[in-house]
Scaffold this motif. Structure first.
Motif, mmCIF file in Angstrom:
data_model
loop_
_atom_site.group_PDB
_atom_site.id
_atom_site.type_symbol
_atom_site.label_atom_id
_atom_site.label_comp_id
_atom_site.label_asym_id
_atom_site.label_seq_id
_atom_site.Cartn_x
_atom_site.Cartn_y
_atom_site.Cartn_z
ATOM 1 N N LYS A 189 0.835 -1.212 0.000
ATOM 2 C CA LYS A 189 0.000 0.000 0.000
ATOM 3 C C LYS A 189 0.862 1.252 0.000
ATOM 4 O O LYS A 189 0.499 2.260 -0.591
ATOM 5 N N GLY A 190 2.015 1.167 0.641
ATOM 6 C CA GLY A 190 2.910 2.320 0.739
ATOM 7 C C GLY A 190 3.851 2.488 -0.436
ATOM 8 O O GLY A 190 4.244 3.607 -0.761
ATOM 9 N N LEU A 191 4.240 1.392 -1.080
ATOM 10 C CA LEU A 191 5.195 1.466 -2.185
ATOM 11 C C LEU A 191 4.877 0.371 -3.208
ATOM 12 O O LEU A 191 5.614 -0.605 -3.351
ATOM 13 N N PRO A 192 3.767 0.530 -3.940
ATOM 14 C CA PRO A 192 3.328 -0.518 -4.864
ATOM 15 C C PRO A 192 4.243 -0.748 -6.065
ATOM 16 O O PRO A 192 4.150 -1.779 -6.711
ATOM 17 N N THR A 193 5.134 0.193 -6.344
ATOM 18 C CA THR A 193 6.075 -0.007 -7.446
ATOM 19 C C THR A 193 7.168 -1.006 -7.088
ATOM 20 O O THR A 193 7.832 -1.545 -7.968
#
Length: 147
Positions: free
Chosen positions: A30-34
């Motif tokens: 959720k915080g860093l989907p990449t």
């Protein structure tokens, strides 16, 4: 026993994932989907963000199933001199013959489960004699505490 840890690296930092302690809170993706992409293989794509962003997101993992370490230079680079310490977030310092200093802000979780946000540096007792546990009250000086 099955190895539950996997490592993913971008050359600068290596992220370690321990599936045995993951609570699947979803904080990572959720915080860093990449970078964090459950359902794909490999599920951690280290080229998806810069090193600093990856470190900051890993530090938010509530179960600590995600951790990291900084990679050291190759041997030929290491021969050029001492490796400088890498600062990776908050600092914890063991004071000589005294308390443990932890840089804030932190969340202190007391033994009764009560949570308290500590904005500044905290000094935690190491001698066991403080009358204000878990904090240091200077009693180590009175009792002659030595490491």
């Amino acid at each position: 026993m099955k190895n539950t840890k996997k490592e993913y690296s971008n050359g600068e930092v290596t992220v370690v994932y321990d599936s045995a302690i993951c609570i699947h809170a979803g904080t990572c993706f959720k915080g860093l989907p990449t970078v964090f992409q459950p359902g794909t293989r490999p599920w951690i794509k280290m080229q998806g963000a810069d090193t600093e962003s990856i470190i900051k997101q890993v530090q938010k993992c509530p179960s600590r199933a995600l951790s990291f370490y900084m990679n050291t230079p190759e041997e030929d680079e290491a021969d050029k001199g001492p490796i400088k310490a890498l600062e990776t977030g908050k600092k914890v310092e063991v004071m000589t013959n005294g308390p443990l200093m932890v840089e804030g802000p932190i969340t202190l979780v007391r033994s009764d489960g009560k949570r308290e946000v500590m904005e500044d540096a905290c000094y935690f007792c190491r001698c066991g004699a403080s009358k204000n546990k878990p904090f240091c009250d200077g009693t180590h000086n009175d009792i002659g505490f030595k490491e």
